[in-house]
Design an enzyme around this catalytic site. Structure first.
Site, short mmCIF file in Angstrom:
data_model
loop_
_atom_site.label_atom_id
_atom_site.label_comp_id
_atom_site.label_asym_id
_atom_site.label_seq_id
_atom_site.Cartn_x
_atom_site.Cartn_y
_atom_site.Cartn_z
CB THR A 64 -1.52 0.43 1.01
OG1 THR A 64 -1.67 -0.96 1.29
CG2 THR A 64 -1.97 1.80 0.89
CB CYS A 65 3.84 1.80 2.03
SG CYS A 65 5.13 3.67 1.66
N GLY A 203 -13.42 11.50 9.18
CA GLY A 203 -12.00 11.57 10.29
C GLY A 203 -10.98 12.43 9.88
NE ARG A 287 -3.83 1.48 5.44
CZ ARG A 287 -4.56 1.52 4.05
NH1 ARG A 287 -4.60 2.13 3.66
NH2 ARG A 287 -3.87 0.32 3.35
CG ASP A 327 0.21 -1.07 8.45
OD1 ASP A 327 1.51 -0.67 9.10
OD2 ASP A 327 -0.21 -0.44 7.49
CB ALA A 336 6.04 3.08 5.70
CG HIS A 460 20.59 33.54 11.85
ND1 HIS A 460 19.34 33.21 12.09
CD2 HIS A 460 20.93 34.71 11.56
CE1 HIS A 460 19.13 34.51 12.39
NE2 HIS A 460 19.82 35.77 11.15
#
Length: 480
Positions: A64-65, A203, A287, A327, A336, A460
């Site tokens: 899926t990722c 959501g 998920r 997952d 991931a 900076h």
């Protein structure tokens, strides 16, 4: 010792070549079910050891990722940000007479990136001599994996070790039917030919907020519905509230403490009694683990609400030669980069017998909105739950020169430390928060004291000066 001083916890460093499988016995066979981040990372890392590796994937390498989640979603977020920068370029004296978007070309570029990454994984696996099988993998018994191929052929793989890395799918809401046309999930949303004009996002977690941000930048009218009282439940309320405020200023509407009662004839009925018409409804409520029909019951692996019970020291399940990662692991973030780490941890244990546990308290969490929000370790709410007494400081981006140059000087950095103890958490809402959080991740992982970390100098002008200012304040010696 670390450069930050004497470490406050015991650290054991082992060489991954210390004890190979050959030194422990004969060549070991490892079968991995799932070719997403957890699975392919485990297969690649196993090449460091004497393991014979077979990877079983029923869909496309990358999971899926790579194919439907992280990569294409962040691509669209980048497109949306570019669109915003073009539209606001006149703020910097750059006038663009006409802007057009070729949506077909935009989509083509997305697929080009995804295909390159997927192809790259395939080449890497091949170079590491990993056998890749296309088919549905399931556990037949603790030493055998059954692979059912698309043409009906069945293969049995003998395995000394089995890694379960089957991933997840979008959650749905029982009362709402996903038809992938009007009511969709994040999987099909990324296939829009062009953004819808008016969208309801159900959501306000990371997925919902990211879609709200990108759709807003692409000109969509967006309403986000969330049952909790604040967006990004579980994250720092101050930085989450700051993100909501900035998204609201951009035009995103939020209905908090609200749910969707029903959807009929393109009308969404809300629990507060109001209703509205939308071109599309996106369900983004998290998920769910993909652990059905992979043979867990056959071998006695314990599951809670679909998640696999796992020993987080080793990633072993109740069956000692079967591991779970990614997952589907109970109690760990569905990210991931967590899957990558769990792949390394589990393979190390398989190959060497040594525990290589993950420091779950120092995992960065990033929401890729505009501005970004990132968090690591504990926040004030989590500290209360854990009974940790903390000190905290914060610094705004308002006076940070680099942020002003980029016209992104809204947001803040928050840092937490234990009372008379090390830094334990941080939250950032602002430009490049997903990059900046890693500096704070190291501080937490190495248990740096505020007075130690505040002594290091930030260049900076940089955005990271906001971190330096927060650390100085946390150590009791604020500058600005």
């Amino acid at each position: 010792s670390f450069f930050l001083g004497t470490p406050r916890r015991n650290v054991v460093i082992i060489s991954i070549r210390q004890r190979s499988c050959l030194e422990r016995g004969n060549l070991k066979k490892l079968t991995i079910i799932g070719g997403g981040p957890a699975g392919y990372a485990a297969a690649l890392y196993a090449s460091n050891f004497d393991l014979e590796v077979t990877l079983v994937e029923s869909d496309t390498l990358g999971g899926t990722c790579l194919n439907r989640g992280c990569i294409p979603a962040k691509y669209w977020l980048h497109v949306a940000e570019l669109n915003h920068e073009i539209e606001t370029s006149s703020d910097f004296g750059i006038n663009i007479n006409e802007k057009t978007i070729d949506w077909a070309k935009t989509a083509e570029k997305r697929f080009e990136i995804v295909n390159k990454l997927v192809g790259g994984i395939g080449m890497l696996l091949n170079s590491k001599k990993v056998t890749v099988l296309e088919g549905w993998g399931s556990i037949k018994d603790k030493n055998n994996v059954l692979v059912k191929k698309a043409d009906g052929e069945e293969i049995i793989l003998e395995s000394d070790f089995i890694l379960l890395a089957t991933g997840s799918k979008p959650r749905s809401i029982p009362s709402i039917e996903i038809d992938n046309e009007y009511v969709i999930t994040s999987d099909s949303a990324l296939n829009w030919e062009q953004p819808p004009s008016k969208v309801c996002v159900i959501g306000a977690g990371a997925i919902g907020c990211e879609f709200a941000s990108l759709l807003n930048d692409l000109g969509s009218d967006v309403t986000v519905v969330e049952l909790a009282k604040e967006i990004l439940p579980g994250l720092d309320k101050r930085t989450s509230g700051e993100l909501r405020k900035q998204l609201s200023k951009r035009g995103v509407a939020f209905k908090l403490g609200t749910s969707v009662d029903s959807i009929k004839d393109k009308t969404v009925n809300f629990s507060d009694g109001e209703n509205d018409n939308f071109e599309c409804v996106l369900v983004a409520v998290g998920r769910a683990p993909l652990t059905e029909n992979i043979g867990l019951e056959e071998v006695g692996i314990k599951v809670n609400n679909g998640f696999v019970e796992t020993n987080l020291q080793t990633l072993q399940t109740a069956v000692e030669n079967i591991y779970a990662l990614g997952d589907i692991v109970e109690g760990t973030p569905q990210l991931a980069h967590v899957a990558f780490a769990e792949a390394i941890s589990s393979v190390t244990h398989i190959a060497t017998g040594e525990n290589n546990p993950i420091n779950y308290s120092a995992i960065p969490y990033v929401v890729y909105t505009r501005p970004e929000l990132a968090e690591v370790g504990v926040n004030s709410e989590k500290a209360k739950d854990l009974g940790i007494k903390i000190n905290q400081s914060q610094h705004s981006f308002a006076g940070i020169g680099r942020a002003m140059i980029q016209n992104q000087n809204q947001g803040l950095v928050k840092v937490y430390s234990e009372e008379n103890g090390p830094i334990v958490g941080a939250s950032v809402c602002g430009p490049a928060a997903g990059e900046m959080i890693h500096e704070l991740m190291y501080m937490i992982g190495w248990e740096a004291l505020p007075e130690e970390a505040s002594e290091f100098i930030h260049a900076h002008p940089t955005l990271s000066e906001a971190i330096g200012e927060s650390l100085m304040s946390l150590s009791g010696r604020g500058l600005h």
